[in-house]
Design an enzyme around this catalytic site. Structure first.
Site, mmCIF file in Angstrom:
data_model
loop_
_atom_site.group_PDB
_atom_site.id
_atom_site.type_symbol
_atom_site.label_atom_id
_atom_site.label_comp_id
_atom_site.label_asym_id
_atom_site.label_seq_id
_atom_site.Cartn_x
_atom_site.Cartn_y
_atom_site.Cartn_z
ATOM 1 N N GLY A 172 3.604 -19.155 -22.304
ATOM 2 C CA GLY A 172 4.610 -20.094 -22.775
ATOM 3 C C GLY A 172 3.942 -21.183 -23.580
ATOM 4 O O GLY A 172 2.742 -21.421 -23.460
ATOM 5 N N HIS A 221 7.146 -29.775 -19.936
ATOM 6 C CA HIS A 221 6.496 -30.299 -21.141
ATOM 7 C C HIS A 221 7.476 -31.073 -22.013
ATOM 8 O O HIS A 221 7.097 -32.067 -22.636
ATOM 9 C CB HIS A 221 5.885 -29.165 -21.969
ATOM 10 C CG HIS A 221 4.559 -28.704 -21.489
ATOM 11 N ND1 HIS A 221 3.436 -29.505 -21.477
ATOM 12 C CD2 HIS A 221 4.164 -27.496 -21.007
ATOM 13 C CE1 HIS A 221 2.411 -28.826 -21.008
ATOM 14 N NE2 HIS A 221 2.827 -27.599 -20.712
ATOM 15 N N GLN A 225 3.079 -29.404 -27.089
ATOM 16 C CA GLN A 225 1.706 -28.935 -26.923
ATOM 17 C C GLN A 225 1.014 -28.695 -28.262
ATOM 18 O O GLN A 225 -0.209 -28.611 -28.310
ATOM 19 C CB GLN A 225 1.669 -27.653 -26.095
ATOM 20 C CG GLN A 225 2.034 -27.880 -24.645
ATOM 21 C CD GLN A 225 1.953 -26.590 -23.873
ATOM 22 O OE1 GLN A 225 2.902 -25.813 -23.842
ATOM 23 N NE2 GLN A 225 0.801 -26.351 -23.257
ATOM 24 N N CYS A 240 -2.520 -24.176 -17.607
ATOM 25 C CA CYS A 240 -1.820 -24.757 -18.750
ATOM 26 C C CYS A 240 -2.745 -24.767 -19.957
ATOM 27 O O CYS A 240 -3.922 -25.106 -19.826
ATOM 28 C CB CYS A 240 -1.374 -26.176 -18.416
ATOM 29 S SG CYS A 240 -0.420 -26.970 -19.730
ATOM 30 N N LEU A 241 -2.201 -24.439 -21.110
ATOM 31 C CA LEU A 241 -2.984 -24.478 -22.337
ATOM 32 C C LEU A 241 -3.401 -25.903 -22.694
ATOM 33 O O LEU A 241 -4.360 -26.091 -23.432
ATOM 34 C CB LEU A 241 -2.192 -23.861 -23.489
ATOM 35 C CG LEU A 241 -1.842 -22.384 -23.319
ATOM 36 C CD1 LEU A 241 -1.003 -21.900 -24.488
ATOM 37 C CD2 LEU A 241 -3.085 -21.534 -23.138
ATOM 38 N N HIS A 291 7.722 -24.706 -15.999
ATOM 39 C CA HIS A 291 6.500 -25.289 -16.560
ATOM 40 C C HIS A 291 6.754 -25.764 -17.995
ATOM 41 O O HIS A 291 6.425 -26.901 -18.350
ATOM 42 C CB HIS A 291 5.379 -24.234 -16.517
ATOM 43 C CG HIS A 291 4.081 -24.707 -17.066
ATOM 44 N ND1 HIS A 291 2.990 -24.935 -16.266
ATOM 45 C CD2 HIS A 291 3.680 -24.979 -18.333
ATOM 46 C CE1 HIS A 291 1.976 -25.336 -17.019
ATOM 47 N NE2 HIS A 291 2.376 -25.361 -18.286
ATOM 48 N N GLU A 292 7.340 -24.894 -18.815
ATOM 49 C CA GLU A 292 7.577 -25.257 -20.219
ATOM 50 C C GLU A 292 8.621 -26.358 -20.338
ATOM 51 O O GLU A 292 8.484 -27.261 -21.167
ATOM 52 C CB GLU A 292 7.972 -24.026 -21.034
ATOM 53 C CG GLU A 292 6.904 -22.953 -21.094
ATOM 54 C CD GLU A 292 5.512 -23.448 -21.447
ATOM 55 O OE1 GLU A 292 5.379 -24.374 -22.277
ATOM 56 O OE2 GLU A 292 4.537 -22.915 -20.893
#
Length: 188
Positions: A46, A145, A51, A99-100, A141-142
């Site tokens: 995702g 953000h 991000q 997480c990225l 999670h997304e």
């Protein structure tokens, strides 16, 4: 299309609520194409617009289930509903995520077992996704953000202290910190 730099945890865009998308334009479509390319290059399951430094309420997702069936899409201006959390501590083997924007690390985090997300797609058509398990985790999670919340913000005190040590060691606490998927080596 191009791979975009992914913002690391100290970048202010990651800690601010994203703005609704007022209109689906060619620029929004280009952004989403670039987000898919960046998510795939990372690799990730995702990616939210903040991000990659864009404060808009958009996220992409991509996941293969146990049977290898793809699940991939984009949601613009999402709304999220979840069931209350089950009491207890997260299982480190079953409930860890990464997480990225805090790459290379995973920590246990309790999330709701199911989620419902509504929004629109790139044609402005309504989207409704009701899922459980890892798919529900990805959507939660997304969505976080888009509200300026990183998964590390939700960790218990012990893991939070570990996160702070890692961030200091790697220099990720400063504004503007980023990495390029497929190019930068994040290993120490």
């Amino acid at each position: 299309m191009s791979v975009l730099p992914i913002r690391i945890m100290g970048d202010p865009v990651l800690h601010s609520p994203a703005a609704p998308v007022a209109e689906i334009t060619d620029e929004v479509r280009d952004l989403v194409r670039d987000m898919f390319e960046t998510m795939d290059a990372a690799p990730g399951v995702g990616l939210a617009a903040p991000q990659v430094g864009v404060g808009l309420r958009i996220f992409t997702y991509s996941y293969e289930d146990d049977e290898g069936q793809p699940w991939r899409g984009v949601i613009v201006n999402p709304e999220l509903w979840v069931r209350p959390l089950e009491p207890g501590s997260p299982d480190p083997d079953e409930e860890s995520e990464g997480c990225l924007s805090f790459p290379g690390e995973r920590f246990p985090l309790r999330r709701s077992d199911s989620a419902l997300v509504t929004g629109i797609d790139l044609e402005g058509a309504p989207v409704r996704i009701e899922v459980d398990g890892w798919r529900a985790r990805i959507l939660q999670h997304e969505f976080d953000h888009l509200d300026g919340i990183l998964y590390v913000d939700r960790l218990d005190d012990g893991d939070w202290k570990t996160v702070q040590k890692i961030a200091r060691k790697r220099g990720w606490g400063r504004p503007g910190a980023s990495w390029m998927p497929g190019i930068d080596n994040l290993e120490d």
